[in-house]
Motif scaffolding. Sequence first.
Motif, PDB file in Angstrom:
ATOM      1  N   ASP A   1      52.759  19.787 -90.602  1.00  0.00           N
ATOM      2  CA  ASP A   1      52.393  21.201 -90.654  1.00  0.00           C
ATOM      3  C   ASP A   1      52.654  21.924 -89.334  1.00  0.00           C
ATOM      4  OD1 ASP A   1      51.545  20.902 -93.295  1.00  0.00           O
ATOM      5  OD2 ASP A   1      49.549  20.251 -92.648  1.00  0.00           O
ATOM      6  N   GLY A   2      53.810  21.683 -88.763  1.00  0.00           N
ATOM      7  CA  GLY A   2      54.180  22.386 -87.546  1.00  0.00           C
ATOM      8  C   GLY A   2      53.622  21.795 -86.266  1.00  0.00           C
ATOM      9  N   VAL A   3      52.809  20.744 -86.390  1.00  0.00           N
ATOM     10  CA  VAL A   3      52.268  20.066 -85.210  1.00  0.00           C
ATOM     11  C   VAL A   3      53.080  18.802 -84.971  1.00  0.00           C
ATOM     12  CG1 VAL A   3      50.269  18.936 -84.190  1.00  0.00           C
ATOM     13  CG2 VAL A   3      49.962  20.967 -85.619  1.00  0.00           C
ATOM     14  N   ILE A   4      53.646  18.691 -83.786  1.00  0.00           N
ATOM     15  CA  ILE A   4      54.493  17.549 -83.455  1.00  0.00           C
ATOM     16  C   ILE A   4      53.800  16.720 -82.394  1.00  0.00           C
ATOM     17  CG2 ILE A   4      56.722  16.795 -82.570  1.00  0.00           C
ATOM     18  CD1 ILE A   4      56.447  20.307 -83.839  1.00  0.00           C
ATOM     19  N   GLU A   5      53.604  15.446 -82.701  1.00  0.00           N
ATOM     20  CA  GLU A   5      52.982  14.530 -81.750  1.00  0.00           C
ATOM     21  C   GLU A   5      53.998  13.477 -81.323  1.00  0.00           C
ATOM     22  OE1 GLU A   5      48.315  14.714 -83.184  1.00  0.00           O
ATOM     23  OE2 GLU A   5      49.512  12.939 -83.666  1.00  0.00           O
ATOM     24  N   LEU A   6      54.194  13.374 -80.025  1.00  0.00           N
ATOM     25  CA  LEU A   6      55.050  12.341 -79.457  1.00  0.00           C
ATOM     26  C   LEU A   6      54.168  11.151 -79.091  1.00  0.00           C
ATOM     27  CD1 LEU A   6      57.005  14.655 -76.982  1.00  0.00           C
ATOM     28  CD2 LEU A   6      57.747  13.944 -79.266  1.00  0.00           C
ATOM     29  N   TRP A   7      54.303  10.068 -79.811  1.00  0.00           N
ATOM     30  CA  TRP A   7      53.499   8.869 -79.547  1.00  0.00           C
ATOM     31  C   TRP A   7      54.275   7.974 -78.593  1.00  0.00           C
ATOM     32  CZ3 TRP A   7      48.924   6.948 -82.360  1.00  0.00           C
ATOM     33  CH2 TRP A   7      48.285   7.955 -83.093  1.00  0.00           C
ATOM     34  N   PHE A   8      54.101   8.229 -77.303  1.00  0.00           N
ATOM     35  CA  PHE A   8      54.781   7.466 -76.258  1.00  0.00           C
ATOM     36  C   PHE A   8      53.719   6.636 -75.546  1.00  0.00           C
ATOM     37  CE2 PHE A   8      58.323  10.884 -75.571  1.00  0.00           C
ATOM     38  CZ  PHE A   8      58.776  10.658 -76.855  1.00  0.00           C
ATOM     39  N   GLY A   9      53.542   5.378 -75.962  1.00  0.00           N
ATOM     40  CA  GLY A   9      52.400   4.610 -75.511  1.00  0.00           C
ATOM     41  C   GLY A   9      52.696   3.507 -74.521  1.00  0.00           C
ATOM     42  N   GLU A  10      51.696   2.644 -74.369  1.00  0.00           N
ATOM     43  CA  GLU A  10      51.720   1.573 -73.378  1.00  0.00           C
ATOM     44  C   GLU A  10      50.990   0.372 -73.962  1.00  0.00           C
ATOM     45  OE1 GLU A  10      52.205   0.091 -69.230  1.00  0.00           O
ATOM     46  OE2 GLU A  10      53.103   1.749 -70.349  1.00  0.00           O
ATOM     47  N   VAL A  11      51.424  -0.828 -73.590  1.00  0.00           N
ATOM     48  CA  VAL A  11      50.748  -2.043 -74.030  1.00  0.00           C
ATOM     49  C   VAL A  11      50.654  -3.020 -72.870  1.00  0.00           C
ATOM     50  CG1 VAL A  11      52.911  -3.026 -74.892  1.00  0.00           C
ATOM     51  CG2 VAL A  11      50.727  -3.938 -75.720  1.00  0.00           C
ATOM     52  N   LYS A  12      49.529  -3.710 -72.803  1.00  0.00           N
ATOM     53  CA  LYS A  12      49.333  -4.778 -71.831  1.00  0.00           C
ATOM     54  C   LYS A  12      48.795  -5.999 -72.564  1.00  0.00           C
ATOM     55  CE  LYS A  12      50.615  -2.226 -68.393  1.00  0.00           C
ATOM     56  NZ  LYS A  12      51.905  -2.475 -67.717  1.00  0.00           N
ATOM     57  N   PHE A  13      49.540  -7.093 -72.488  1.00  0.00           N
ATOM     58  CA  PHE A  13      49.213  -8.347 -73.159  1.00  0.00           C
ATOM     59  C   PHE A  13      49.009  -9.365 -72.048  1.00  0.00           C
ATOM     60  CE2 PHE A  13      50.456 -10.475 -77.428  1.00  0.00           C
ATOM     61  CZ  PHE A  13      49.609 -11.546 -77.211  1.00  0.00           C
ATOM     62  N   ARG A  14      47.794  -9.416 -71.500  1.00  0.00           N
ATOM     63  CA  ARG A  14      47.549 -10.143 -70.258  1.00  0.00           C
ATOM     64  C   ARG A  14      46.494 -11.239 -70.423  1.00  0.00           C
ATOM     65  NH1 ARG A  14      48.992  -7.159 -65.583  1.00  0.00           N
ATOM     66  NH2 ARG A  14      50.931  -6.028 -66.034  1.00  0.00           N
ATOM     67  N   ASP A  15      46.433 -12.097 -69.414  1.00  0.00           N
ATOM     68  CA  ASP A  15      45.478 -13.207 -69.414  1.00  0.00           C
ATOM     69  C   ASP A  15      44.048 -12.762 -69.131  1.00  0.00           C
ATOM     70  OD1 ASP A  15      47.256 -15.287 -70.005  1.00  0.00           O
ATOM     71  OD2 ASP A  15      47.927 -15.399 -67.935  1.00  0.00           O
ATOM     72  N   THR A  16      43.882 -11.564 -68.595  1.00  0.00           N
ATOM     73  CA  THR A  16      42.544 -11.012 -68.388  1.00  0.00           C
ATOM     74  C   THR A  16      42.531  -9.542 -68.775  1.00  0.00           C
ATOM     75  OG1 THR A  16      42.885 -10.269 -66.099  1.00  0.00           O
ATOM     76  CG2 THR A  16      42.181 -12.558 -66.413  1.00  0.00           C
ATOM     77  N   LEU A  17      41.391  -9.089 -69.254  1.00  0.00           N
ATOM     78  CA  LEU A  17      41.248  -7.672 -69.592  1.00  0.00           C
ATOM     79  C   LEU A  17      41.481  -6.808 -68.361  1.00  0.00           C
ATOM     80  CD1 LEU A  17      40.149  -5.278 -71.412  1.00  0.00           C
ATOM     81  CD2 LEU A  17      37.954  -5.747 -70.327  1.00  0.00           C
ATOM     82  N   TYR A  18      40.888  -7.194 -67.238  1.00  0.00           N
ATOM     83  CA  TYR A  18      40.967  -6.359 -66.041  1.00  0.00           C
ATOM     84  C   TYR A  18      42.409  -6.180 -65.571  1.00  0.00           C
ATOM     85  CZ  TYR A  18      40.269  -4.585 -61.342  1.00  0.00           C
ATOM     86  OH  TYR A  18      40.332  -3.819 -60.210  1.00  0.00           O
ATOM     87  N   SER A  19      43.186  -7.262 -65.603  1.00  0.00           N
ATOM     88  CA  SER A  19      44.584  -7.175 -65.175  1.00  0.00           C
ATOM     89  C   SER A  19      45.350  -6.172 -66.025  1.00  0.00           C
ATOM     90  CB  SER A  19      45.235  -8.557 -65.262  1.00  0.00           C
ATOM     91  OG  SER A  19      46.624  -8.465 -65.050  1.00  0.00           O
ATOM     92  N   GLY A  20      45.171  -6.246 -67.348  1.00  0.00           N
ATOM     93  CA  GLY A  20      45.877  -5.330 -68.236  1.00  0.00           C
ATOM     94  C   GLY A  20      45.421  -3.899 -68.079  1.00  0.00           C
ATOM     95  N   ALA A  21      44.101  -3.701 -68.034  1.00  0.00           N
ATOM     96  CA  ALA A  21      43.560  -2.350 -67.911  1.00  0.00           C
ATOM     97  C   ALA A  21      43.971  -1.727 -66.582  1.00  0.00           C
ATOM     98  CB  ALA A  21      42.042  -2.389 -68.037  1.00  0.00           C
ATOM     99  N   LYS A  22      43.887  -2.485 -65.511  1.00  0.00           N
ATOM    100  CA  LYS A  22      44.239  -1.983 -64.176  1.00  0.00           C
ATOM    101  C   LYS A  22      45.696  -1.537 -64.136  1.00  0.00           C
ATOM    102  CE  LYS A  22      44.040  -3.340 -59.269  1.00  0.00           C
ATOM    103  NZ  LYS A  22      45.469  -3.247 -58.899  1.00  0.00           N
ATOM    104  N   SER A  23      46.582  -2.363 -64.672  1.00  0.00           N
ATOM    105  CA  SER A  23      48.005  -2.031 -64.663  1.00  0.00           C
ATOM    106  C   SER A  23      48.286  -0.771 -65.480  1.00  0.00           C
ATOM    107  CB  SER A  23      48.802  -3.210 -65.222  1.00  0.00           C
ATOM    108  OG  SER A  23      50.176  -2.902 -65.286  1.00  0.00           O
ATOM    109  N   ALA A  24      47.672  -0.672 -66.666  1.00  0.00           N
ATOM    110  CA  ALA A  24      47.900   0.496 -67.526  1.00  0.00           C
ATOM    111  C   ALA A  24      47.347   1.767 -66.897  1.00  0.00           C
ATOM    112  CB  ALA A  24      47.264   0.267 -68.888  1.00  0.00           C
ATOM    113  N   ILE A  25      46.151   1.693 -66.355  1.00  0.00           N
ATOM    114  CA  ILE A  25      45.488   2.876 -65.811  1.00  0.00           C
ATOM    115  C   ILE A  25      46.167   3.350 -64.531  1.00  0.00           C
ATOM    116  CG2 ILE A  25      43.324   3.705 -64.792  1.00  0.00           C
ATOM    117  CD1 ILE A  25      41.909   1.800 -66.852  1.00  0.00           C
ATOM    118  N   GLU A  26      46.594   2.407 -63.703  1.00  0.00           N
ATOM    119  CA  GLU A  26      47.286   2.804 -62.473  1.00  0.00           C
ATOM    120  C   GLU A  26      48.634   3.464 -62.776  1.00  0.00           C
ATOM    121  OE1 GLU A  26      47.477  -0.708 -60.069  1.00  0.00           O
ATOM    122  OE2 GLU A  26      45.462  -0.399 -59.223  1.00  0.00           O
TER     123      GLU A  26
END
Length: 295
Positions: free
Chosen positions: A141-166
């Motif tokens: 309906d005239g709304v265009i969403e660009l889904w340009f995302g990120e994924v982290k598949f890491r051995d620890t949650l913190y490592s993945g979250a830190k890399s994505a957020i930074e």
Amino acid sequence: MRESLKNLIDKTIIYKYSLPNNTDKIDQVNLSNHKDDCYDYSNDNDLIELIYNSIIEYSFNEFDLTKKDYLSIALQTKMRYDERDKPLTKLKYGFFGEVLLYSFLHHIYRANPLISRGYFFNPLEKSETKGYDSYHLIENDGVIELWFGEVKFRDTLYSGAKSAIEGLDKAFTDDYLKNNIIAMNNFRNNFAIKDSKIEEILNDWDGIPIKIIDEVIKHNMTLVYPILLVYPDNNPNYHERIKKAVGKINEKFTKKTHNLSINYKIFFIFLPISEVKKVKQEVIKWIELKKPLLS
């Protein structure tokens, strides 16, 4: 996407709830401006099979498995994979998460792939593909969403979250968005969605010095940025797994504002699994054994 792969996704990936979850008193991530989503999975073997089979869709917009060995072609030309690499090097490949993100966005979120990510890989460089981890599109309906995302598949949650957020400071800039859109220009003949708004922008831009971001604004586009975190957590209580993950992220990171001229949505997708290393090792085994693909 093959129907067999869709069925495997439905069997494997189990939606639990979105955040904030008032029933179980779990907050959402404070960096999100859209609801976060939490998923569980059926078992390791199903997840391994899902990742293995998603390589094809991630790599090609169209294919016919009866005519070519598309898996071998994908591993040689569409992603970083070298059978001569050491086992530790193989565990660090980025495709494990990228193909999983592809399947999440395409089937679960109904965000059609604008172009399969594998087209951007340069075999001469033999390195992970630059840019966003996904290029998907929703037009309603005239709304265009660009889904340009990120994924982290890491051995620890913190490592993945830190890399994505930074990486958010770079990902949420006009210049980075512009450069990713311009990069698509070389592959527009491979677009899975013909006559899309992105294609219209590229057609206008070709040979004419227009401002890409101004065109994105004119077409009323929103950047949707899902961050898929796949990480190990064996706590038998799923709610405690999610509560711990959100608490850790909110403790370590504070909400930011980003210098982006267009509207944006950012949210996290949580998928805690039993053991990251084991899943990756088994996917590599499937590749080396050339296990049969879903039809």
